[in-house]
Design an enzyme around this catalytic site. Structure first.
Site, PDB file in Angstrom:
ATOM      1  N   HIS A 118      -9.363  46.962  25.065  1.00 32.18           N
ATOM      2  CA  HIS A 118     -10.540  46.378  25.736  1.00 32.18           C
ATOM      3  C   HIS A 118     -10.561  46.666  27.238  1.00 32.18           C
ATOM      4  CE1 HIS A 118      -7.935  42.767  26.716  1.00 32.18           C
ATOM      5  NE2 HIS A 118      -8.683  42.811  27.808  1.00 32.18           N
ATOM      6  N   ASP A 178      -6.885  45.737  19.100  1.00 28.96           N
ATOM      7  CA  ASP A 178      -6.978  45.810  20.568  1.00 28.96           C
ATOM      8  C   ASP A 178      -5.704  46.431  21.138  1.00 28.96           C
ATOM      9  OD1 ASP A 178      -7.830  45.542  23.147  1.00 28.96           O
ATOM     10  OD2 ASP A 178      -7.589  43.361  23.244  1.00 28.96           O
ATOM     11  N   SER A 208      -4.563  41.019  31.073  1.00 29.69           N
ATOM     12  CA  SER A 208      -4.925  41.811  29.896  1.00 29.69           C
ATOM     13  C   SER A 208      -4.135  43.110  29.827  1.00 29.69           C
ATOM     14  CB  SER A 208      -6.418  42.140  29.920  1.00 29.69           C
ATOM     15  OG  SER A 208      -7.190  41.002  29.654  1.00 29.69           O
TER      16      SER A 208
END
Length: 417
Positions: free
Chosen positions: A226, A271, A367
């Site tokens: 992502h 992901d 992230s």
């Protein structure tokens, strides 16, 4: 008539104050002597490192011994380390022996050879030749101990501190305590120090931190898909290394970004991505790779893990510039998927970690960063990739990570690792 002056008796001289003074001086001198002795004993010693190889005569080499992630590699290494440790603990070198570590298991013919580093602490005036002879005499007894048949090599090489660092940083997942073969394990506070998490990468978009990542070889970084949803072009990306995003130790351009074809921004499934660097990274104490787990590795609910990154400290806050670390616990998917949690949104390729009370969690800017766990030999494995969650640090809303074991074959297909 003349009368001589009376002589003062000795007892008149030793008033209570005089006695106290003498006692204080005596105690002070004794304390000084003890301090000097302690200083001499402590600072007269230094660490000595040695390398040797051991042929294991009754174990046949298999592919399972090719990776420190396998149960077979870990078990055999621990048996060898335990045998060496027991032998030295029962020898004349028991007060000087500190620790041993199997650096590599390799194939020789159909058998196994273990490359081992040993650490001793002895006087600075130590005669290296004599020390080497004493070590050899202890190691020769290994062949008759334990249930492994070991043929120690007569070659024992003395290593400098830099040699030892060079050897141990070639092994994946080594933190400072392993690189120095220290008996201490220290992970304290929230602020990371240089070298604490040497595989941590900052993936920067136009030289601004955007996502985290983990170095898995000298050319590849593991991260989340992502991160590149809006910016898939590698020419805008760089990877930096070190605890500071403002003054990194190293900056390397990105050559290629390989995101999983099945990534869904709706379900957040798959992901995962790997980033190829533009050039090879030289490993050092502060920059080297983390271990990848075996596909069969069991991630146990309740076990300790660490998440690291430059994410914001509160939801909606700004990213930090110095690397931070957080201790969390693995949470089962069943618990994570309860109505109070994520109500079934956590899929098989995902992993939950955090604290039931909230507080410690990954947040915006973390992230793509690694969730790591330590094995019994002090090697660190990346078991998760920061993926998603509801805000940050809320009760019953832990961080959700990409489960690396579920994608072990995909990583191998993309990178050859």
């Amino acid at each position: 008539m003349y009368r001589p002056r009376p002589m003062l008796s000795p007892s008149r001289f030793f008033t209570p104050f005089a006695v106290a003074f003498v006692v204080i001086i005596t105690v002070g001198l004794l304390a000084m002597m003890a301090g000097l002795l302690i200083h001499f004993l402590a600072f007269d010693k230094k660490a000595y490192f040695y390398h040797s190889s051991f042929q294991i005569l009754n174990v046949e080499y298999t592919e399972a011994l090719n990776s420190p992630a396998t149960h077979e590699y870990r078990t055999l290494s621990e048996r060898i380390e335990a045998m060496i440790t027991d032998e030295f603990r029962g020898s004349s070198l028991k007060s000087e022996f500190i620790r041993t570590h199997v650096v590599k298991l390799r194939k020789e013919g159909t058998g196994v050879v273990a490359d081992v580093v040993m650490k001793f602490r002895s006087s600075k005036r130590n005669n290296r030749k004599v020390m080497k002879t004493r070590i050899q005499s202890v190691l020769r007894r290994l062949s008759s101990s334990g249930n492994l048949e070991i043929a120690p090599s007569n070659e024992i090489t003395s290593l400098t501190d830099q040699d030892t660092e060079n050897v141990l940083t070639q092994e994946c997942g080594a933190r400072p305590d392993l690189i120095t073969l220290s008996e201490e394990r220290i992970i304290g506070g929230m602020q990371a120090e240089p070298g604490d998490w040497p595989w941590q990468v900052s993936l920067q978009l136009n030289n601004v931190h955007h996502c985290g990542g983990a170095l898995i070889s000298n050319m590849w970084v593991l991260t989340a898909a992502h991160c590149f949803k809006s910016y898939p072009n590698p020419q805008y990306w760089t990877a930096t290394f070190g605890v500071s995003t403002m003054s990194p130790r190293l900056r390397v351009r990105v050559r290629a970004i390989l995101a999983h074809d099945g990534y869904s921004s709706v379900t957040r499934d798959n992901d995962i991505a790997v980033v190829q660097l533009d050039r090879s990274v030289a490993f050092s104490r502060n920059i080297h790779r983390v271990c990848l787990p075996a596909a069969t590795q069991n991630i146990i609910p309740g076990s300790v893990a660490y998440v690291t990154g430059w994410g914001s400290l509160t939801y909606g806050g700004n990213a930090v510039t110095n690397l931070r670390q957080g201790e969390v616990r693995i949470i089962s998917s069943e618990e994570c998927n309860t109505p109070a949690g994520y109500s079934g949104s956590v899929l098989p390729g995902m992993l939950c970690a955090g604290m039931r009370s909230g507080a410690v969690d990954a947040c915006q800017g973390d992230s793509g960063g690694p969730l790591v766990q330590e094995d019994s030999r002090r090697l660190w494995f990346v078991v998760g990739i920061v993926s998603w969650g509801y805000q940050c640090g809320l009760p019953n809303k832990p961080g959700v990570y990409t489960r690396v074991t579920a994608y072990r074959n995909w990583i191998r297909q993309q990178t050859g690792i």
